[in-house]
Design a protein around this motif. Structure first.
Motif, short mmCIF file in Angstrom:
data_model
loop_
_atom_site.label_atom_id
_atom_site.label_comp_id
_atom_site.label_asym_id
_atom_site.label_seq_id
_atom_site.Cartn_x
_atom_site.Cartn_y
_atom_site.Cartn_z
N ASP A 167 30.06 33.43 86.79
CA ASP A 167 29.07 32.73 87.63
C ASP A 167 29.71 32.17 88.89
O ASP A 167 29.09 32.19 89.97
CB ASP A 167 28.44 31.58 86.83
N LEU A 168 30.92 31.70 88.79
CA LEU A 168 31.58 31.14 89.96
C LEU A 168 31.88 32.23 90.98
O LEU A 168 31.73 32.03 92.20
CB LEU A 168 32.87 30.43 89.53
N THR A 169 32.28 33.43 90.50
CA THR A 169 32.58 34.54 91.39
C THR A 169 31.33 35.03 92.10
O THR A 169 31.37 35.43 93.29
CB THR A 169 33.23 35.68 90.59
N ARG A 170 30.21 35.00 91.43
CA ARG A 170 28.94 35.43 92.04
C ARG A 170 28.39 34.43 93.03
O ARG A 170 27.40 34.69 93.69
CB ARG A 170 27.90 35.68 90.95
N GLY A 171 28.99 33.25 93.12
CA GLY A 171 28.50 32.24 94.05
C GLY A 171 27.49 31.29 93.44
O GLY A 171 26.90 30.47 94.16
N ASP A 172 27.30 31.38 92.14
CA ASP A 172 26.40 30.45 91.47
C ASP A 172 27.10 29.09 91.28
O ASP A 172 28.27 28.91 91.63
CB ASP A 172 25.97 31.02 90.12
N ARG A 173 26.37 28.17 90.69
CA ARG A 173 26.91 26.84 90.42
C ARG A 173 26.99 26.63 88.92
O ARG A 173 26.07 26.08 88.30
CB ARG A 173 26.05 25.76 91.07
N PRO A 174 28.07 27.09 88.28
CA PRO A 174 28.17 26.97 86.82
C PRO A 174 28.33 25.50 86.41
O PRO A 174 28.81 24.67 87.18
CB PRO A 174 29.42 27.79 86.48
#
Length: 425
Positions: A167-174
């Motif tokens: 999720d962090l690599t995709r730009g989300d906010r885990p």
């Protein structure tokens, strides 16, 4: 014994030309008395104290000095009291300075890493890289977390869910979970602040959660955030309130217990002269104690001093004048040393600890608590010690507190004079 007269009563009366035998007897006695000596010259008039303007003041200072010298001699002949008065404050400062600390360091910390990716390991390393967290063996699950935290073996736990790195690599906010032991609220709140700071730094470094607003927290006056820098000046306030007041309280009430108060009541010594004479030796000892505490704070604890030393010294003199006067005030109304010590300790320590700014700032107290705090000299002196040590206070900043402390000195002396009786009731 010699025989003064022989004969019948009528003959004795006739020979002395008296009207009665009693008068004749008196005449016989007067005849045997030696002649009166020549009258002595009238002695020259001695100077009367008070005949001139300076004589009463000089006599008063002499009586005051006599009381002061007598109390000093009694102190020197009692080494236990001298030791308690001089070494007691230093021992208390060392004990409190090392024993009372609000520093929160080396918090036991463990990670439950369900993701096991470079991103999750980097987040865990952010916690263990600072001295505030001490790493312990990893957690095996939530049950292990609850058990270890329940036993007190764990203060902070980090739970990283599976998929955190993706999720962090995709730009989300885990999301991650931070567990904190709240048994001690102050430590828990501090640990929470540490954890939020670490997470914020990690989010900024990884590029996640950037929202256009950057918040930086900075501490003024105590940038190192050390408890000793705040506690040592406050402990000076507590110690200089407690010990000088107890010592001066004993000085007056001891006279009542031993009966030597009769010397004061039978002489022309005034109540003010008696009280000031008793107070001066303890004022000198308390003044020496202040310098000893200042040296310990600077040399042993390394507390920085940024203000005016002259201003702190002057206000400290007024403060110990007020605290010794407070002890004499209590002593004027008590009749035993035990009662004087107990009353002085209770009345001095409760407002000094709870309402003087040691625990909470006076400005944040409710109106009643603020009134109680400002009704004692400790609340005014605490502003001076913390201000001169940490905030660079000079004469202008300490002048209001100095004026209030001077008023306390006069008020305590006046009330002690009213409470001390010149004659026993």
């Amino acid at each position: 014994l010699p025989i003064l007269e022989v004969g019948a009563p009528a003959e004795i009366v006739a020979r002395h030309g008296a009207d009665s035998l009693e008068a004749a007897f008196i005449s016989c006695l007067e005849a045997e008395l030696p002649p009166d000596p020549a009258p002595a010259a009238e002695p020259a008039a001695l100077p009367v104290a008070g005949a001139s303007g300076t004589a009463p003041r000089l006599a008063g200072m002499t009586r005051l000095w006599a009381q002061c010298w007598r109390e000093t001699l009694e102190l020197t002949r009692d080494p236990i009291r001298v030791f308690f008065a001089l070494a007691g404050p230093v021992i208390l400062l060392l004990t409190m300075g090392y024993g009372i600390s609000f520093d929160v360091d080396r918090l036991s910390f463990a990670v439950h890493d369900q993701d096991r990716t470079p991103e999750s390991r980097a987040l865990a390393d952010q916690f263990t890289a600072i001295r505030q967290f001490a790493e312990t063996p990893p957690l095996t699950g939530i049950a292990d977390l609850r058990a270890r935290m329940g036993r007190g073996d764990l203060a902070v736990a980090l739970d990283i869910p599976d998929g955190f790195g993706r999720d962090l690599t995709r730009g989300d906010r885990p999301e991650v979970s931070v567990w904190i032991d709240g048994a001690m609220p102050f430590r828990a709140e501090t640990a929470r602040s540490y954890a939020l700071g670490v997470l914020s730094d990690y989010a900024a470094a990884s590029g996640a959660g950037q929202a256009g607003v950057n918040i930086e927290t900075r501490f003024l006056f105590n940038q190192s955030f050390k408890s000793a820098h705040a506690m040592v000046p406050s402990m000076m306030m507590v110690i200089l309130m407690l010990i000088p007041s107890i010592m001066s309280a004993i000085s007056v009430v001891r006279e009542k217990e031993t009966g030597t108060i009769a010397n004061f009541r039978a002489t022309p010594v005034s109540r003010a002269e008696f009280l000031l004479g008793k107070q001066l030796p303890y004022l000198a000892i308390a003044w020496v104690s202040f310098w000893m505490l200042f040296a310990v704070g600077r040399g042993v604890f390394g507390v920085p001093f940024t203000g005016s030393l002259g201003a702190l010294a002057a206000v400290s003199f007024l403060y110990v004048f007020a605290t010794t006067g407070f002890g004499q005030l209590i002593s004027s109304f008590t009749r035993s040393q035990v009662a004087a010590v107990f009353a002085t300790a209770v009345l001095a320590i409760i407002p000094t600890v709870n309402f003087s700014g040691l625990i909470l700032p006076v400005s944040s107290l409710d109106p009643m608590g603020r009134a109680v705090g400002q009704g004692f000299p400790s609340a005014w002196y605490q502003q001076v010690t913390s201000g001169t040590f940490l905030k660079g206070f000079g004469w202008a900043e300490v002048a209001p507190s100095a004026a209030v402390l001077a008023a306390f000195c006069l008020a305590y002396l006046a009330l002690a004079i009213l409470g001390l009786r010149k004659q026993e009731a």
